[in-house]
Write a protein that holds these residues in place. Structure first.
Motif, PDB file in Angstrom:
ATOM      1  N   UNK A 100      17.653 -19.707  -3.469  1.00 44.94           N
ATOM      2  CA  UNK A 100      16.540 -18.780  -3.253  1.00 44.94           C
ATOM      3  C   UNK A 100      15.200 -19.493  -3.119  1.00 44.94           C
ATOM      4  N   UNK A 101      15.115 -20.684  -3.666  1.00 46.01           N
ATOM      5  CA  UNK A 101      13.876 -21.443  -3.481  1.00 46.01           C
ATOM      6  C   UNK A 101      13.973 -22.141  -2.140  1.00 46.01           C
ATOM      7  N   UNK A 102      13.064 -21.798  -1.256  1.00 47.03           N
ATOM      8  CA  UNK A 102      13.158 -22.276   0.128  1.00 47.03           C
ATOM      9  C   UNK A 102      12.227 -23.446   0.377  1.00 47.03           C
ATOM     10  N   UNK A 103      12.663 -24.383   1.217  1.00 54.74           N
ATOM     11  CA  UNK A 103      11.718 -25.410   1.666  1.00 54.74           C
ATOM     12  C   UNK A 103      10.587 -24.719   2.436  1.00 54.74           C
ATOM     13  N   UNK A 104       9.393 -25.233   2.265  1.00 57.11           N
ATOM     14  CA  UNK A 104       8.217 -24.603   2.856  1.00 57.11           C
ATOM     15  C   UNK A 104       8.378 -24.350   4.361  1.00 57.11           C
TER      16      UNK A 104
END
Length: 118
Positions: A100-104
């Motif tokens: 869920x944490x996405x690369x910018x």
């Protein structure tokens, strides 16, 4: 229908005062599901709803009543049952491999578009 679903996701997110970055994340989740071929006529609204809900939970500090308000809105807008949404949230989480944490660079193009539109 995918474009109109994304428009619904955006409108609903604005009504619930979610940040553009949250909407951007929901879009990326949604597009990943589309690319994986997970979307069909039966589940596409649940997919959209679950993506918004997951993005809201992970990107902001929604208080309990705000999460409830968001779920109410999703239920009303996409016309599905909240129990189905909660169940589907896990399905989406698994499909996204819990990432869920996405690369910018994944969310940034959407974010730019959203902030230029408003």
């Amino acid at each position: 229908p995918i474009r109109s679903l994304k428009r619904e996701m955006r409108n609903l997110s604005e009504e619930c005062n979610l940040e553009p970055v949250t909407v951007s994340m929901a879009y990326v989740y949604f597009e990943k599901l589309v690319l994986q071929g997970k979307l069909n006529k039966q589940n596409r609204k649940l997919c959209a709803g679950a993506c918004v809900l997951l993005a809201a939970k992970i990107s902001s500090d929604l208080r309990k009543h705000e999460v409830k308000h968001l779920i109410d809105k999703l239920e009303e807008r996409f016309r599905f049952n909240r129990r189905d949404l909660i169940g589907f949230e896990f399905t989406v989480l698994v499909a996204l491999e819990l990432a869920l944490y996405l690369p910018e660079n994944q969310a940034l193009p959407h974010y730019r578009r959203l902030t230029q539109q408003s």
